[in-house]
Design a protein around this motif. Structure first.
Motif: not given
Length: 203
Positions: A168-173
């Motif tokens: 999720x955090x890479x998707x958010x970035x």
């Protein structure tokens, strides 16, 4: 032609930067803490709406400050490529206020020293070790409001140990990068490990 997106992952010692990266790329976590002593580059591939991108993920050892000039960047091997990164992931430990103060300092220095328009560079603040929720130094909402409202950065909490919200955090970035004009739309993102080509993660 495949475009390369450079992401610098920065944080104080022991916050779990490398663990987050390795969970994302290899689905791997080590209980043994090994300090990051030199810069290491990971190269996973990303398919974004049918277009392929090579991610250049820089695992940056703890640095005393963000390099204020290109000459300073190249004099310190740990910092090479940090100033020209396309995006930043700033990691802190939700149980350690000092690690958050470090992120606060680095973010301010990025804003002050980045070449070009620093306000446009995507910055995602990540609170790691969510599995130790009861030991956190301040409520999640207090940090989230500061990061999102005042700093104008993205914010995600994760647990590298349990692989919770790591993808999720890479998707958010990537979402922040898209929103700031790097790409217009993204409805589906597939992430494929650099070494394990047979593994895809649908986001």
């Amino acid at each position: 032609m495949v475009e390369t997106l450079s992401i610098a992952v920065i944080g104080a010692p022991g916050v779990g930067k490398t663990s987050i990266i390795r969970q994302f790329i290899y689905n791997d976590f080590s209980e043994v803490y090994t300090p990051t002593r030199s810069r290491y580059v990971y190269r996973p591939s990303v398919i974004l709406n049918g277009n392929m991108y090579e991610l250049k993920v820089l695992d940056v050892p703890p640095i005393s400050s963000f390099p204020s000039s290109s000459s300073q960047e190249w004099l310190d091997l740990r910092c090479r490529g940090v100033r020209n990164a396309n995006a930043y992931i700033l990691v802190y430990d939700i149980c350690c206020v000092e690690s958050f103060e470090y992120v606060k300092m680095i973010r301010q220095q990025i804003v002050e020293n980045r070449e070009g328009s620093s306000s446009e560079v995507p910055i995602l603040v990540v609170g790691n070790k969510r599995d130790l929720q009861r030991q956190r130094f301040t409520p999640r909402r207090a940090v989230s409001v500061l990061v999102k409202k005042t700093w104008k950065c993205g914010y995600v909490e994760c647990s590298a140990k349990f692989n919770w919200h790591v993808v999720l955090l890479f998707k958010e970035l990537l979402g922040i990068a898209v929103a700031r004009g790097m790409r217009q739309n993204h409805t589906s993102i597939r992430l494929q490990g650099a070494l394990q080509r047979n593994r895809c993660t649908i986001m």
